[in-house]
Design a protein around this motif. Structure first.
Motif, mmCIF file in Angstrom:
data_model
loop_
_atom_site.group_PDB
_atom_site.id
_atom_site.type_symbol
_atom_site.label_atom_id
_atom_site.label_comp_id
_atom_site.label_asym_id
_atom_site.label_seq_id
_atom_site.Cartn_x
_atom_site.Cartn_y
_atom_site.Cartn_z
ATOM 1 N N VAL A 1 79.493 26.887 77.756
ATOM 2 C CA VAL A 1 77.853 27.045 77.988
ATOM 3 C C VAL A 1 76.825 27.808 77.326
ATOM 4 O O VAL A 1 77.813 28.343 76.088
ATOM 5 N N ASN A 2 75.428 27.473 76.877
ATOM 6 C CA ASN A 2 74.457 27.785 75.999
ATOM 7 C C ASN A 2 74.163 28.520 76.632
ATOM 8 O O ASN A 2 73.604 29.179 77.632
ATOM 9 N N PRO A 3 74.488 30.648 76.367
ATOM 10 C CA PRO A 3 74.233 32.127 76.874
ATOM 11 C C PRO A 3 72.520 31.872 77.653
ATOM 12 O O PRO A 3 72.569 32.740 78.563
ATOM 13 N N VAL A 4 72.099 31.335 75.873
ATOM 14 C CA VAL A 4 70.793 31.545 76.845
ATOM 15 C C VAL A 4 69.644 30.656 77.436
ATOM 16 O O VAL A 4 68.691 30.522 77.375
ATOM 17 N N CYS A 5 70.676 30.357 78.425
ATOM 18 C CA CYS A 5 69.880 28.597 79.224
ATOM 19 C C CYS A 5 69.444 27.679 77.783
ATOM 20 O O CYS A 5 69.822 27.384 76.696
ATOM 21 N N GLY A 6 70.101 26.268 78.505
ATOM 22 C CA GLY A 6 69.389 25.292 77.891
ATOM 23 C C GLY A 6 68.445 24.532 78.103
ATOM 24 O O GLY A 6 68.131 23.237 78.251
ATOM 25 N N THR A 7 67.123 25.159 78.617
ATOM 26 C CA THR A 7 66.311 24.663 78.562
ATOM 27 C C THR A 7 65.203 25.019 77.712
ATOM 28 O O THR A 7 63.945 23.749 77.839
ATOM 29 N N ALA A 8 65.018 25.753 76.630
ATOM 30 C CA ALA A 8 63.934 26.631 76.050
ATOM 31 C C ALA A 8 64.617 25.811 74.679
ATOM 32 O O ALA A 8 65.744 26.051 74.412
ATOM 33 N N VAL A 9 63.715 25.438 74.466
ATOM 34 C CA VAL A 9 63.657 24.627 73.130
ATOM 35 C C VAL A 9 62.562 25.252 72.518
ATOM 36 O O VAL A 9 61.008 24.422 72.782
ATOM 37 N N ASP A 10 62.677 25.839 71.232
ATOM 38 C CA ASP A 10 60.999 26.187 69.740
ATOM 39 C C ASP A 10 61.713 26.275 68.418
ATOM 40 O O ASP A 10 62.743 26.072 68.363
ATOM 41 N N GLY A 11 60.552 26.589 67.868
ATOM 42 C CA GLY A 11 61.097 26.410 66.802
ATOM 43 C C GLY A 11 60.382 25.822 65.785
ATOM 44 O O GLY A 11 60.735 24.441 65.907
ATOM 45 N N PRO A 12 60.340 25.686 64.578
ATOM 46 C CA PRO A 12 59.918 24.541 63.427
ATOM 47 C C PRO A 12 61.543 23.851 63.889
ATOM 48 O O PRO A 12 62.479 24.622 63.216
ATOM 49 N N ILE A 13 61.374 22.607 63.009
ATOM 50 C CA ILE A 13 62.102 21.748 62.840
ATOM 51 C C ILE A 13 63.072 22.189 61.263
ATOM 52 O O ILE A 13 61.978 22.170 60.286
ATOM 53 N N LEU A 14 64.214 22.364 61.080
ATOM 54 C CA LEU A 14 64.689 21.884 59.857
ATOM 55 C C LEU A 14 64.325 21.002 59.032
ATOM 56 O O LEU A 14 64.677 20.251 59.236
ATOM 57 N N GLU A 15 63.550 21.776 57.799
ATOM 58 C CA GLU A 15 62.982 20.072 56.743
ATOM 59 C C GLU A 15 64.622 19.490 56.315
ATOM 60 O O GLU A 15 64.947 19.996 56.111
ATOM 61 N N ASP A 16 64.319 17.969 55.649
ATOM 62 C CA ASP A 16 65.026 16.693 55.574
ATOM 63 C C ASP A 16 65.232 17.383 54.147
ATOM 64 O O ASP A 16 64.521 17.654 53.438
#
Length: 503
Positions: free
Chosen positions: A267-282
């Motif tokens: 399981v994802n311990p901090v839940c699997g619904t929250a998505v946030d933050g800058p995308i790592l640049e290629d």
């Protein structure tokens, strides 16, 4: 002078507007008169009670404006907060043995913790959640029958009833466990050093190949006599937590040597619904940034393995043994599973939740609490002015979190045995707290208050977004900075969808 139980009865009556059951001990108007604070020359007091004065260091910082309390010379304190339906009682003898003891700050911290803990309790699990190893065991290890297995795991590789995956695979009929591989912090998760050597497992006698030493990818030698690699490690839902990189590197090695790769999902311990933050640049990929995903990805290891295989074109025979009974909205403490520290400084769920924000600052000249009892729940430095910093952070109005000025002394890591000024991060509502907003606001406040003391040369090491870093250093507003990654985050949400396994 009295017992805690008697004082508790008194406090309950005060919370009940001066009544006990059907008996009204104080008339409501008299009770209100006694407990309502008014302005006095040095703060606010009620009749016989402190509310907010120079003597209020024993008051919990998160208590409401209605709180009233009193302290005793010998080391006692009581605070009652009608709006929070809370009371805190502390009884000690600070004058023993030399009359120089100081307990008021301790009473205040206990009050802060008590007030911060007053939020909705986690949901009681209604179904048994099974991680991948439990599903594999339930199904008689069918996926690994006749396979020669190398297992990538650590101390988190446990079944629901606490048996290690190493032991289960070693004793499973029809499964040949041939080798073990360990990630950062080693097989037992106790090491916090730059490089870890190979070793031998005392339980099975198998060689343990370190994937955090001279190499971070399984070598040809270590893969001899194997036809399957199995991955079973608990992740914490953050891009720069290195276990995901270990998995990705091992997937590529399996592809290169024509091995099957099996992920025992967790399981994802901090839940699997929250998505946030800058995308790592290629082009910024590294061991602390394996793929172009946001800081908080909201995925499980199995889901990410599917994404890595597809988007990084890793042509591997991949099988995911999925979690059973878990919903994406569930937190770890709603699963009934036992928490095992994933790494030496990741000791509870609050720290895992704060890590994606606080951890972003770790490559700068700040202590993030390593070497203390509360890593990632405290942050500071010898040059930091804790009271101004806490005021600036609290004034930002971040939801679900408060900042308490503290002084602390790390025993190791950065600033060992040096007194640091800083803040303690108190989560007041985990359902609305925003770890990334917290991390960005920490940066904004540091830049505003300590532009010369705060050294930002390596700020982008974990942030991995030049536009966000530059906006922070330019003194831009947190909300404006957060908007910088929203367009790319929306694209990631579309990319992510096809790899999800759970509702």
């Amino acid at each position: 002078f009295s017992r805690a139980s008697d004082l508790a009865r008194y406090a309950v009556r005060m919370l009940n507007n001066g009544s006990r059951g059907s008996v009204q001990i104080l008339q409501p108007d008299k009770w209100k008169l006694r407990t309502t604070a008014v302005d006095v020359p040095r703060g606010r007091r009620a009749l016989g009670w402190d509310s907010r004065t120079g003597y209020s260091s024993n008051r919990g910082d998160l208590m409401t404006s209605a709180a009233f309390g009193h302290g005793g010379f010998t080391g006692t304190g009581i605070w009652i907060d009608p709006l929070a339906d809370l009371f805190v009682i502390f009884l000690s003898n600070r004058v023993h043995p030399d009359g120089k003891g100081l307990v008021n700050p301790l009473i205040g911290r206990i009050g802060t913790i008590a007030a911060g803990a007053r939020r909705a309790p986690p949901k009681i699990p209604t179904a048994q959640v099974l991680n991948g190893i439990d599903v594999l065991q339930r199904d008689g290890f069918a996926a690994l029958q006749g396979r020669r297995v190398g297992l990538i795991t650590n101390q988190t590789g446990l079944s629901r009833d606490g048996v290690s995956t190493v032991r289960l695979l070693h004793s499973a009929k029809g499964v040949q466990l041939k080798a073990l591989f360990s990630p950062e912090h080693g097989l037992e998760g106790r090491l916090d050093i730059p490089k870890i050597g190979d070793q031998q497992d005392t339980t099975t006698g198998l060689k343990v190949f370190s994937l955090y030493g001279e190499t971070r990818t399984p070598t040809r030698e270590s893969l001899q006599d194997l036809d399957t690699l199995v991955f079973d490690i608990q992740d914490i839902g953050c891009r720069f937590y290195t276990y995901l990189s270990t998995m990705g590197n091992a997937m590529q090695a399996a592809a290169d040597h024509n091995l099957k790769f099996v992920v025992l999902d967790r399981v994802n311990p901090v839940c699997g619904t929250a998505v946030d933050g800058p995308i790592l640049e290629d082009g910024e990929q590294s061991f602390v940034g394996y793929h172009t995903i946001p800081v908080r990805h909201g995925m499980t290891a199995g889901e990410l393995a599917r994404m890595f295989s597809s988007e990084k074109n890793i042509k591997v025979d991949l099988q995911i043994i999925p979690v059973a009974g878990w919903q994406r909205s569930q937190w770890f403490d709603e699963t009934g599973l036992t928490w095992t520290n994933p790494s030496p400084n990741m000791r509870n769920l609050n720290q895992a939740l704060l890590y994606p924000g606080v951890g972003l600052l770790e490559m700068t000249n700040l202590s993030v609490g390593r070497g203390t009892d509360t890593p990632f729940e405290i942050i500071g430095a010898p040059w930091l002015k804790e009271q101004r910093f806490a005021e600036h952070l609290n004034a930002a109005g971040l939801p679900g979190i408060r900042f308490i000025p503290v002084r602390f002394t790390p025993l190791s890591a950065k600033f060992p045995n040096e007194v640091c000024g800083g803040v303690q991060l108190i989560i007041t509502d985990r359902l609305i707290v925003d770890p990334l907003a917290t991390g960005i606001q920490l940066m904004c406040s540091l830049q505003a208050l300590h532009p010369t003391d705060w050294q930002t040369k390596n700020l982008n090491r974990l942030l991995s977004s030049v536009p966000v870093r530059d906006a922070v250093l330019a003194g831009r507003d947190r909300h404006e900075i957060q908007r910088l990654w929203q367009a790319e985050l929306a694209k990631f949400m579309e990319r992510r969808q096809q790899f999800l396994l759970y509702e």
